[in-house]
Design an enzyme around this catalytic site. Structure first.
Site, PDB file in Angstrom:
ATOM      1  N   GLY A  85       1.059  -1.152  -0.112  1.00  0.00           N
ATOM      2  CA  GLY A  85      -0.112   0.275  -0.041  1.00  0.00           C
ATOM      3  C   GLY A  85       0.943   1.237  -0.022  1.00  0.00           C
ATOM      4  O   GLY A  85       2.054   1.327   0.179  1.00  0.00           O
TER       5      GLY A  85
ATOM      6  N   SER B 175       2.454   1.108   3.518  1.00  0.00           N
ATOM      7  CA  SER B 175       2.879  -0.320   4.344  1.00  0.00           C
ATOM      8  C   SER B 175       3.419  -1.534   3.399  1.00  0.00           C
ATOM      9  O   SER B 175       2.780  -1.234   2.091  1.00  0.00           O
ATOM     10  CB  SER B 175       1.529  -0.549   5.001  1.00  0.00           C
ATOM     11  OG  SER B 175       0.393  -1.306   4.428  1.00  0.00           O
TER      12      SER B 175
ATOM     13  N   LYS C 151       2.250  -6.799   8.296  1.00  0.00           N
ATOM     14  CA  LYS C 151       1.883  -5.370   7.938  1.00  0.00           C
ATOM     15  C   LYS C 151       2.918  -4.980   8.741  1.00  0.00           C
ATOM     16  O   LYS C 151       2.594  -4.840   9.606  1.00  0.00           O
ATOM     17  CB  LYS C 151       0.101  -5.703   7.520  1.00  0.00           C
ATOM     18  CG  LYS C 151      -0.024  -3.895   7.554  1.00  0.00           C
ATOM     19  CD  LYS C 151      -1.459  -3.773   7.628  1.00  0.00           C
ATOM     20  CE  LYS C 151      -1.663  -1.917   6.830  1.00  0.00           C
ATOM     21  NZ  LYS C 151      -2.760  -1.368   7.335  1.00  0.00           N
TER      22      LYS C 151
ATOM     23  N   ASP D  46     -12.700   2.069   2.929  1.00  0.00           N
ATOM     24  CA  ASP D  46     -12.279   2.223   2.165  1.00  0.00           C
ATOM     25  C   ASP D  46     -12.392   0.102   1.121  1.00  0.00           C
ATOM     26  O   ASP D  46     -11.794  -0.706   1.049  1.00  0.00           O
ATOM     27  CB  ASP D  46     -10.222   2.310   2.051  1.00  0.00           C
ATOM     28  CG  ASP D  46      -9.821   1.892   1.342  1.00  0.00           C
ATOM     29  OD1 ASP D  46      -9.986   2.018  -0.379  1.00  0.00           O
ATOM     30  OD2 ASP D  46      -8.806   1.673   0.906  1.00  0.00           O
TER      31      ASP D  46
END
Length: 409
Positions: free
Chosen positions: A68, A71, A86, A183
């Site tokens: 992302g 991340s 993550k 999201d």
């Protein structure tokens, strides 16, 4: 010797994996004011329950499975259990690291409270040597990657509706607990190994205790509700009035995306897709299944108040799936009855072909009856034979009587 070599190789592999992990953490962000990201994280005092923190020495990292803006997600292991790791990247501006820290804390606290079969399971977090969030590993990958792998084919309608039901139930749970995801998109929906179920992931911008004023333009443009967007440029961090119904709009876009296996407004760039949304334009519903069209249209209504709640959406999806399965069951039942009728007809035809004529049948029946009525005696004679012998003896007696009468005459 082979066993020792295997153990040595395994030990070396584990060492290399750990080194890779440490290097990835150390290189996860650039230096800020001549300080490494590790030292930045070390300076933080985290407001996280210690029971949620894991021992980073038991954490091992493997390949990248997602990435992302702030991340990277790795496949890994924690105490020999496969996990998703993550790793949060602190920003490179002066004030941003603290913002990343607050975002990290918020996501950890939020995930630790969520317990639902259609939401990715939280395992724990680490704050040193870097900020990481550890969750269960979904072997099926993201919905987005799966759709890309089967393109230009599409899922069956039943599969799409089944996935939609999983998403709706997860969102119904979140909204009932005052959480808005903000999201919802195929990239944040993960599939189980058998590809039969979906789990919601990535709560990086999710919010708890929903209020009227929240950050504008939060999420992904192609799936973002019109009330989050703005025609005019707004200052960074500006607030807008919207609520959980923004997730309902995103759900409609995801459902359309699954059924069509296309990206919404695929011929437009991100900002132009957002412009289309603001101007009440929606993806085409040509060749779209009629049974699901009204639901999609109601979910992406411009006015959030006109959009249904996820509790209603769940009920509608269950009803549609029930009707589809009932029709299939009825069709199978009709087919079974049809096959039984055909088999019965074939049996009747076969019996008719092998049946004797009426004359043959009558003689055969008479013979069978006669044979059944006769009794076999110890000397091998039957009732029929015993009946014939007396008649012969009477004839002989009558002959001798006639012969004696002639002599006497």
């Amino acid at each position: 010797m082979a066993s020792e070599y295997h153990q040595l190789s395994q030990s070396q592999s584990d060492t290399n994996t750990m080194l890779l992990f440490q290097m990835s953490l150390a290189c996860s962000s650039k230096n800020v004011e001549n300080r490494s990201s590790d030292s930045i994280v070390s300076d933080f005092v985290f407001d996280i329950d210690p029971s949620l923190l894991l021992d980073s020495d038991k954490l091992f990292i493997d390949e990248i499975i997602g990435e992302g803006s702030d991340s990277v997600v790795y496949r890994g292991w924690y105490e020999d259990h496969p996990v998703a790791i993550k790793v949060i990247h602190p920003e490179t501006t002066k004030d941003a690291p603290s913002e990343s820290k607050l975002k990290f804390e918020r996501e950890v606290k939020l995930l630790s409270k969520i317990q639902h079969t259609n939401v990715v399971k939280f395992i724990g977090a680490t704050v040193k040597p870097s900020m990481t969030i550890i969750t269960e590993l979904l072997e099926g990958g993201s919905l987005q990657k799966t759709m890309k792998s089967i393109y230009p084919l599409t899922f069956s309608l039943e599969q799409c509706l089944s996935y939609a039901l999983d998403i709706s139930q997860a969102m119904e749970y979140l909204h009932s607990n005052g959480i808005i995801h903000r999201d919802l998109k195929p990239g944040n929906l993960l599939l189980t190994k058998d590809k039969n179920n979906i789990k919601l992931a990535d709560f990086g911008i999710a919010r708890e205790n929903i209020c009227d004023e929240m950050t504008c333009e939060a999420g992904t443009y192609r799936y973002m509700a019109p009330e989050i967007l703005s025609k005019d440029p707004l200052p960074k961090g500006a607030k807008k009035s919207y609520d959980h119904k923004a997730d309902v709009y995103s759900f409609a876009m995801v459902l359309w995306c699954m059924i069509k296996n296309q990206t919404p407004f695929k011929d437009r760039k991100d900002f132009m897709a957002a412009y289309a949304t603001i101007n009440n334009m929606r993806p085409s519903l040509d060749d779209f299944p009629e049974v699901i069209t009204p639901l999609v249209q109601s979910c992406w209504m411009e006015d959030p108040k006109l959009r249904p709640e996820f509790k209603e959406i769940t009920g509608i999806l269950i009803k549609i799936l029930h009707n589809i399965y009932r029709e299939k069951i009825n069709a199978l039942a009709s087919l079974k009855r049809f096959e039984e009728a055909i088999n019965k007809s074939e049996e009747e035809i076969s019996r008719a072909q092998h049946a004797p004529t009426s004359f043959e049948s009558t003689n055969e029946n008479e013979n069978i009856s006669k044979q059944e009525s006769e009794t076999v005696r110890p000397n091998g004679e039957t009732d029929g034979d015993s009946q014939k012998k007396p008649k012969k003896k009477n004839k002989i007696k009558r002959f001798f009587s006639f012969f004696r009468s002639c002599i006497s005459f």
